[in-house]
Design a protein around this motif. Structure first.
Motif, short mmCIF file in Angstrom:
data_model
loop_
_atom_site.label_atom_id
_atom_site.label_comp_id
_atom_site.label_asym_id
_atom_site.label_seq_id
_atom_site.Cartn_x
_atom_site.Cartn_y
_atom_site.Cartn_z
N ARG A 28 0.85 -1.20 0.00
CA ARG A 28 0.00 0.00 0.00
C ARG A 28 0.88 1.25 0.00
O ARG A 28 1.71 1.43 0.89
CB ARG A 28 -0.92 0.00 1.22
N PRO A 31 0.21 7.87 1.37
CA PRO A 31 -0.55 8.98 0.76
C PRO A 31 0.27 10.27 0.76
O PRO A 31 1.10 10.50 1.65
CB PRO A 31 -1.77 9.10 1.68
N PHE A 56 -14.04 11.72 -4.03
CA PHE A 56 -13.02 10.71 -3.72
C PHE A 56 -11.63 11.23 -4.07
O PHE A 56 -10.66 11.01 -3.33
CB PHE A 56 -13.30 9.42 -4.49
N LYS A 57 -11.52 11.93 -5.20
CA LYS A 57 -10.22 12.45 -5.63
C LYS A 57 -9.71 13.53 -4.68
O LYS A 57 -8.50 13.64 -4.43
CB LYS A 57 -10.33 13.02 -7.04
N GLU A 60 -8.30 11.83 -1.71
CA GLU A 60 -6.99 11.25 -2.02
C GLU A 60 -5.92 12.33 -2.02
O GLU A 60 -4.79 12.10 -1.57
CB GLU A 60 -7.03 10.57 -3.38
N PRO A 63 -4.95 13.70 2.21
CA PRO A 63 -5.04 12.60 3.18
C PRO A 63 -4.97 13.11 4.61
O PRO A 63 -4.31 14.10 4.91
CB PRO A 63 -3.82 11.73 2.84
N TRP A 134 -11.15 5.53 -9.45
CA TRP A 134 -9.88 4.79 -9.53
C TRP A 134 -10.12 3.42 -10.16
O TRP A 134 -10.07 2.39 -9.47
CB TRP A 134 -9.27 4.61 -8.13
N ARG A 137 -7.22 0.86 -9.51
CA ARG A 137 -6.63 0.75 -8.18
C ARG A 137 -6.73 -0.69 -7.67
O ARG A 137 -7.80 -1.30 -7.70
CB ARG A 137 -7.33 1.68 -7.20
N GLU A 145 -8.36 -0.87 4.33
CA GLU A 145 -9.38 -0.88 3.29
C GLU A 145 -10.76 -1.07 3.90
O GLU A 145 -11.73 -0.36 3.56
CB GLU A 145 -9.07 -1.99 2.31
#
Length: 278
Positions: A28, A31, A56-57, A60, A63, A134, A137, A145
């Protein structure tokens, strides 16, 4: 507990739950903050508030430093283990309206079904929005998660519990409330910039910023929804659940709606196409 895991590089140690699920997969990525990307996606969101992929973007790009410690504390706890065993994946539970309507009248479950059906929403639809953001992803299958998905999947339930609608101001208030619960600069970034955009575009005396601030303060005293047993919450009377969440009365939000309607302004079209382009 921490163990060295086979199939990972020699010497790799990871925290894991008692059932062997790892907390953070070694692959992972870390971020990174990207303010420019956050601003770009916020502008795109103003053009179409239904395009949730931009939300969502933004998250991201901004963070939260608090997210991983919160996820670790809950996901590796006994309570977290119990919740994960009983509710491994929330959309399956939340989209089964037939089962939810078997719960008592006046319960959170009934209010949730009515809200989702009225708004033509599904929990699976929100998942699809994230996948659209994503498409390539990878899934890591770790507890980070799982915890992140619970935050995502309880967003619309939070609308029901707080009383904030899916209008432009209501969305900003839910995000401000969520910041009070969970932290994360992205929540405040969207909430306050969105509120400023509403205030600039709809020039009235409506207390837009006070409404967002009220939601922000209310969230600071609320338990984290994603860490609660959702099935138990759904079965509760709605009034009791709101007391449990310490929601309070979103009076400033309702005042904004009254002032706008008195002037012939539809609160649910504040960020329509013409305003967004302006």
């Amino acid at each position: 507990m921490t163990e060295t895991i086979r199939n990972f590089p020699v010497g790799t140690q990871v925290d894991m739950a008692p059932d062997g699920t790892i907390f953070r997969h070694p692959d992972r990525p870390e971020p990174r903050r990207n303010i420019r990307a956050a601003v770009h996606h916020f502008r795109e969101l103003l053009k179409d508030k239904e395009d949730t992929s931009h939300v969502f973007k933004i998250f991201e790009a901004l963070p939260s430093a608090k997210f991983v410690p919160m996820a670790r504390r809950f996901a590796l706890s006994r309570e977290g283990q119990r919740v994960r065993e009983s509710e491994p994946y929330l959309p399956t539970i939340l989209d089964d309206h037939e089962a939810l309507r078997q719960m008592p009248a006046g319960s959170v479950a009934h209010a949730y079904c009515e809200f989702m059906e009225r708004e033509d929403l599904t929990a699976a639809g929100l998942v699809e929005e994230g996948q659209r953001a994503w498409p390539d992803r990878p899934h890591y299958g770790d507890l980070i998660e799982w915890y992140a998905w619970r935050r995502r999947d309880t967003h619309d339930l939070l609308h029901v519990l707080t009383g904030y609608g899916r209008d432009a101001l209501g969305e900003q208030c839910v995000l401000a409330f969520t910041y009070g619960q969970n932290g994360g600069f992205a929540h405040l970034f969207i909430a306050y910039l969105g509120a400023l955009n509403v205030k600039r575009g709809v020039k009235t005396s409506a207390p837009v910023l006070r409404a967002v601030r009220q939601a922000h303060k209310a969230g600071a005293g609320a338990p984290r929804l994603c860490e609660m047993p959702i099935r138990q919450l759904l079965a509760m009377p709605l009034d009791e659940a709101r007391e449990l969440m310490r929601v309070g009365d979103p009076s400033e939000y309702y005042r904004c709606h009254r002032l706008w309607r008195d002037r012939g302004i539809d609160p649910y079209d504040l960020l329509g196409k013409d305003l967004a382009e302006a």
